[in-house]
Design a protein around this motif. Structure first.
Motif, PDB file in Angstrom:
ATOM      1  N   ASN A   1      -6.291 -25.892 -51.191  1.00 36.17           N
ATOM      2  CA  ASN A   1      -7.622 -26.277 -50.952  1.00 36.17           C
ATOM      3  C   ASN A   1      -7.626 -27.909 -51.399  1.00 36.17           C
ATOM      4  O   ASN A   1      -6.879 -28.214 -52.378  1.00 36.17           O
ATOM      5  CB  ASN A   1      -8.703 -25.601 -51.688  1.00 36.17           C
ATOM      6  CG  ASN A   1      -8.668 -24.076 -51.491  1.00 36.17           C
ATOM      7  OD1 ASN A   1      -8.790 -23.789 -50.361  1.00 36.17           O
ATOM      8  ND2 ASN A   1      -8.375 -23.473 -52.658  1.00 36.17           N
TER       9      ASN A   1
ATOM     10  N   ARG B   1      -3.389 -20.159 -49.781  1.00 36.19           N
ATOM     11  CA  ARG B   1      -4.408 -21.201 -49.495  1.00 36.19           C
ATOM     12  C   ARG B   1      -4.446 -22.446 -50.223  1.00 36.19           C
ATOM     13  O   ARG B   1      -4.803 -22.348 -51.494  1.00 36.19           O
ATOM     14  CB  ARG B   1      -5.995 -20.652 -49.484  1.00 36.19           C
ATOM     15  CG  ARG B   1      -6.900 -21.645 -48.824  1.00 36.19           C
ATOM     16  CD  ARG B   1      -8.435 -21.171 -49.105  1.00 36.19           C
ATOM     17  NE  ARG B   1      -8.755 -19.974 -48.241  1.00 36.19           N
ATOM     18  CZ  ARG B   1      -9.809 -19.303 -48.455  1.00 36.19           C
ATOM     19  NH1 ARG B   1     -10.707 -19.661 -49.134  1.00 36.19           N
ATOM     20  NH2 ARG B   1      -9.962 -18.303 -47.671  1.00 36.19           N
TER      21      ARG B   1
ATOM     22  N   VAL C   1      -4.390 -22.324 -44.817  1.00 36.49           N
ATOM     23  CA  VAL C   1      -3.618 -20.947 -45.013  1.00 36.49           C
ATOM     24  C   VAL C   1      -2.348 -21.040 -44.568  1.00 36.49           C
ATOM     25  O   VAL C   1      -2.272 -21.392 -43.568  1.00 36.49           O
ATOM     26  CB  VAL C   1      -4.500 -19.812 -44.316  1.00 36.49           C
ATOM     27  CG1 VAL C   1      -4.031 -18.624 -44.649  1.00 36.49           C
ATOM     28  CG2 VAL C   1      -5.946 -19.806 -44.867  1.00 36.49           C
TER      29      VAL C   1
ATOM     30  N   CYS D   1      -9.193 -13.831 -51.280  1.00 36.99           N
ATOM     31  CA  CYS D   1      -8.444 -15.006 -52.313  1.00 36.99           C
ATOM     32  C   CYS D   1      -8.867 -14.547 -53.804  1.00 36.99           C
ATOM     33  O   CYS D   1     -10.025 -14.132 -54.027  1.00 36.99           O
ATOM     34  CB  CYS D   1      -8.724 -16.244 -51.942  1.00 36.99           C
ATOM     35  SG  CYS D   1      -8.335 -16.417 -50.285  1.00 36.99           S
TER      36      CYS D   1
ATOM     37  N   GLY E   1      -6.182 -15.661 -45.026  1.00 37.88           N
ATOM     38  CA  GLY E   1      -7.118 -16.489 -46.385  1.00 37.88           C
ATOM     39  C   GLY E   1      -8.104 -15.715 -46.880  1.00 37.88           C
ATOM     40  O   GLY E   1      -8.994 -16.336 -47.427  1.00 37.88           O
TER      41      GLY E   1
END
Length: 120
Positions: free
Chosen positions: A119, A117, A63, A96, A93
């Motif tokens: 990933n 964020r 984040v 989302c 975060g």
């Protein structure tokens, strides 16, 4: 005469070294997209359309806080290997939204956004 040849050889070697080094200094990433480096997620200034030069560049998973961003901005996910990104309303975060797939971008209102964020 030998000193002159040694001097000329030394000079030629240094010129070649300088040329070789200057060539590598100017190397640019092959996959930069609208100024967003390969492997990064980038945010561009408000209403910059098309996206040219990012104001925020994020490389690491996790984040990242975002503040004082209002109105519409391009957000480009130039990560690779299927890595995704999300815009979140919470600073940690949370909250989302939809996933932004790698090598894609969105033109989004960042007024309610407080974090991004990244990933794997």
């Amino acid at each position: 005469m030998r000193k002159m040849f040694r001097g000329a050889a030394a000079l030629a070697t240094s010129v070649v070294a300088v040329i070789a080094l200057s060539g590598t200094v100017e190397a640019k990433p092959a996959d930069a997209w609208a100024g967003c480096p390969d492997g990064a997620v980038c945010i561009y200034p408000q209403n910059q359309n098309p996206a040219v030069k990012p104001t925020h560049v994020f490389y690491t998973y996790g984040v990242h806080k975002v503040s004082n961003q209002f109105g519409n901005h391009w957000v480009l996910n130039n990560q690779y290997g299927g890595a995704t990104a999300q815009l979140c309303t919470g600073t940690g975060g949370s909250g989302c939204g939809s996933v932004i797939a790698s090598k894609t971008g969105v033109y989004a209102d960042l007024t309610p956004i407080n974090s991004v964020r990244l990933n794997p």
